[in-house]
Every structure is written in C-alpha cells, then in structure tokens.
Design a protein around this motif. Structure first.
Motif, mmCIF file in Angstrom:
data_model
loop_
_atom_site.group_PDB
_atom_site.id
_atom_site.type_symbol
_atom_site.label_atom_id
_atom_site.label_comp_id
_atom_site.label_asym_id
_atom_site.label_seq_id
_atom_site.Cartn_x
_atom_site.Cartn_y
_atom_site.Cartn_z
ATOM 1 N N PRO A 1 0.826 -1.215 0.000
ATOM 2 C CA PRO A 1 0.000 0.000 0.000
ATOM 3 C C PRO A 1 0.858 1.262 0.000
ATOM 4 N N THR A 2 0.325 2.298 -0.645
ATOM 5 C CA THR A 2 1.056 3.564 -0.720
ATOM 6 C C THR A 2 0.260 4.692 -0.064
ATOM 7 N N ASP A 3 -0.588 4.321 0.897
ATOM 8 C CA ASP A 3 -1.367 5.315 1.629
ATOM 9 C C ASP A 3 -1.212 5.066 3.132
ATOM 10 N N ALA A 4 -2.154 5.550 3.914
ATOM 11 C CA ALA A 4 -2.049 5.456 5.364
ATOM 12 C C ALA A 4 -2.125 4.028 5.888
ATOM 13 N N SER A 5 -2.530 3.063 5.043
ATOM 14 C CA SER A 5 -2.577 1.665 5.474
ATOM 15 C C SER A 5 -1.224 0.979 5.380
ATOM 16 N N ASN A 6 -0.239 1.648 4.817
ATOM 17 C CA ASN A 6 1.114 1.092 4.726
ATOM 18 C C ASN A 6 1.650 0.801 6.127
ATOM 19 N N LEU A 7 2.361 -0.325 6.291
ATOM 20 C CA LEU A 7 2.833 -0.738 7.605
ATOM 21 C C LEU A 7 3.773 0.296 8.226
ATOM 22 N N ILE A 8 4.588 0.942 7.422
ATOM 23 C CA ILE A 8 5.486 1.962 7.962
ATOM 24 C C ILE A 8 4.684 3.129 8.521
ATOM 25 N N VAL A 9 3.690 3.582 7.758
ATOM 26 C CA VAL A 9 2.853 4.692 8.220
ATOM 27 C C VAL A 9 2.110 4.301 9.490
ATOM 28 N N ARG A 10 1.573 3.079 9.517
ATOM 29 C CA ARG A 10 0.849 2.618 10.706
ATOM 30 C C ARG A 10 1.773 2.552 11.928
ATOM 31 N N SER A 11 3.037 2.225 11.693
ATOM 32 C CA SER A 11 3.994 2.169 12.801
ATOM 33 C C SER A 11 4.311 3.570 13.321
ATOM 34 N N ILE A 12 4.475 4.529 12.409
ATOM 35 C CA ILE A 12 4.665 5.914 12.835
ATOM 36 C C ILE A 12 3.455 6.376 13.641
ATOM 37 N N ALA A 13 2.265 6.091 13.123
ATOM 38 C CA ALA A 13 1.029 6.508 13.792
ATOM 39 C C ALA A 13 0.899 5.857 15.170
ATOM 40 N N HIS A 14 1.391 4.623 15.286
ATOM 41 C CA HIS A 14 1.293 3.902 16.563
ATOM 42 C C HIS A 14 2.087 4.616 17.648
ATOM 43 N N LEU A 15 3.277 5.090 17.316
ATOM 44 C CA LEU A 15 4.075 5.797 18.315
ATOM 45 C C LEU A 15 3.453 7.151 18.648
#
Length: 317
Positions: free
Chosen positions: A64-78
């Motif tokens: 995925p290239t939107d907010a569902s991307n695992l990297i983005v979700r990890s940033i959001a988690h912190l």
C-alpha cells in the motif's frame, strides 16, 4: 501546517534498518541476528493531512502507498502512544529485504516507522530503546525479529508481565553468514506458525534448551560448535511441509557439515559459518543443486541496528 504540533513543521528524517534472521535453529521466538542488508526510508512532514508512500525496489507496485502502509501505521502507533496528533507525511522507501522470505521484512518496516517517528519527535518527547521494543512487539506480535533490527548484533528477547525485554551480545568476529533465498517463493509467518503443535515431547524441549544455550556460546565465543548448536526439534520439522525445497537444502547442507537452519519462518536458509572459507564452500554446495533457484547473500552481522538521521527543517514562509 493544518493541525498538529507546529514544532513538527518541515521536519525530515532518514532511517536505515537491517534485515534480521530469527530462531537460528533451536532459539525459537527468542534468538535473532541483525544482518548487514538494509532497507532505507525517508520521511518528511508536510502541511497537508494524510500520507503518501513512494516505494522503490522490493514491494514496488505491491505494498500500500497510503495510510494503510505498515510503515505509516507504525509511525502513527508511536504518535498515538504519546498522545500527539499525526501530521501529514511523505515517505520514500527504498527496499532490498525480500518480503515473505524469513529475513525480517515486516520487522524492518515496523522498526523503520518507529525510528522515523522517534526522529521526527526528537526534542519534543523522549523515547528510549525499551519503549521502542514494546511498541514494535505490539505491532509485530513477538520480539525475536524486531529486537535485532532495533539494536543490532545477536539478541536474546523474552517477554515479562511488564513487557518485552532484550539482551544484545556481540558475535565472534570469525562468524560468517550466508543467506540463501529461493526465487519467487514466499511463506507467511502465520502459515508457518499454524503448523506448530500446541505441545512437544518433554525430551524435545530439553534438547532445544541445551542447544539454545550452546548456540549462544558458539556465536559469541566458540564458532567451531555452530553445527551441533544449531540442531532443532521444536519447529523446523513441523514446518517442513510448507517449504520442501528449504527443508531439502538444509538437509543437504547439514549432511556436508554446514550449520544450516531455516531463517525465521522461512523459506530462506541461513548458514552460520565458522570462517569466510567455509561460507564459500557452502555457497558452492547451494550452486550445485539445481532443483530450485536460490539467490545467495554473503552477509556480515550488523552491529548498529536501526539508525535515524534528522535533517534541518525546510520551512517555506
């Protein structure tokens, strides 16, 4: 910027995260090694809300290239853990770690995102290594891959009622690594775990406890013991049906005296060699077999773990 903490405006970081190999034979869900093979990530805060992800290399056109991307979700988690509103983000990911290979690609994405968040929040909140490990384990489900990706070297990871813990050890300089990844073959961690029995014979548990202890000694002090130390009765046999080519290659390598194991959940094969010459010999064995094409990576142990560099804010008035 619209909403969020104004101190984040214009911030940009680059992150480098190593691949990792977990289990190492007998150390199921406990031992992990950081590999000198890196995914790189650039994250910039933007004024507009939401997130865009540009992927180069492995995963381009697939992840995925939107907010569902695992990297983005990890940033959001912190950010959510610290009660800070997530700003708009632009990400550029340059990936080399194969997906679904047993080389820690999901751990690298999670750790990459958390390290990026830590860098973006530098000077705003303090986030130590134990907190990063906790957040990474919450996302990954177990600490064996995220610990070496975060801290480098050989890691022992365990869980407590207060959260995951780790101990980092320095690998003996004589140890050389080889990872053989089968072309166009993947195995999901969920599938591999589903093949595990809920209980194992008492003697098998004792067998693995002894080999795990021996493996730590072999990796940090006595590489000549690596072959005996990588025997396993806890998980590899049960998972063999999901990756027959992997099982066959490990059997062939071990028959010739090489300390070969499944890398993580597979299907890649990790060979722990006592010196560089032995690694060359192992590569020749892999090359001789022709039933499955393998990509061979001769790698060093990464000793730094994930790193983050913050760049001067680029704010347009």
């Amino acid at each position: 910027m619209t909403g969020g903490d104004a101190r984040l405006r214009g911030r940009r970081v680059t992150v480098r995260v190593p691949a990792s190999s977990a289990n190492l034979g007998p150390g199921f869900d406990t031992l992990g090694l950081a590999l000198a093979y890196y995914d790189e990530l650039e994250v910039a805060v933007r004024d507009e809300p939401g997130a865009t992800v540009e992927v180069h290399g492995v995963g381009a056109g697939e992840v995925p290239t939107d907010a569902s991307n695992l990297i983005v979700r990890s940033i959001a988690h912190l950010f959510a853990d610290r009660g800070i509103e997530l700003p708009g983000l632009d990400l550029v990911a340059r990936n080399v770690i194969p997906h679904g290979s047993g080389m820690g690609s999901s751990a690298a994405a999670i750790v990459g995102g958390l390290m990026a968040a830590r860098g973006l929040l530098d000077g705003i909140v303090d986030i130590d290594g134990d907190e990063l490990l906790r957040l990474a384990t919450e996302l990954e489900g177990h600490p064996d891959n995220v610990a070496p990706a975060l801290f480098g070297g050989l890691t022992i990871a365990w869980t407590t009622p207060e959260g995951p813990r780790h101990k980092r050890l320095t690998v003996h300089r004589g140890v050389s690594l080889l990872v053989a990844a089968p072309d166009s073959v993947t195995v999901s961690t969920a599938l591999a775990r589903s093949l595990q029995p809920e209980s194992v014979p008492h003697e098998d548990a004792i067998f693995n406890v002894s080999r795990s202890a021996l493996l730590i000694a072999a990796l940090i002090q006595s590489p000549e013991l690596l072959f005996a130390a990588t025997e396993d009765k806890l998980h590899q046999t049960y998972r063999a049906s999901a990756m027959p080519a992997t099982s066959a290659l490990i059997e062939q390598l071990r028959a010739e005296g090489f300390a070969a194991v499944v890398s993580g959940a597979g299907p890649s094969v990790l060979v722990l060699c006592s010196d560089p010459a032995q690694r060359v010999e192992a590569a020749a064995v892999i090359e001789r077999q022709s039933t499955t094409p393998w990509t061979v990576h001769m790698l060093a142990v990464d000793f730094k773990g994930a790193t983050v560099v913050a760049h001067p804010a680029e704010v347009v008035a």
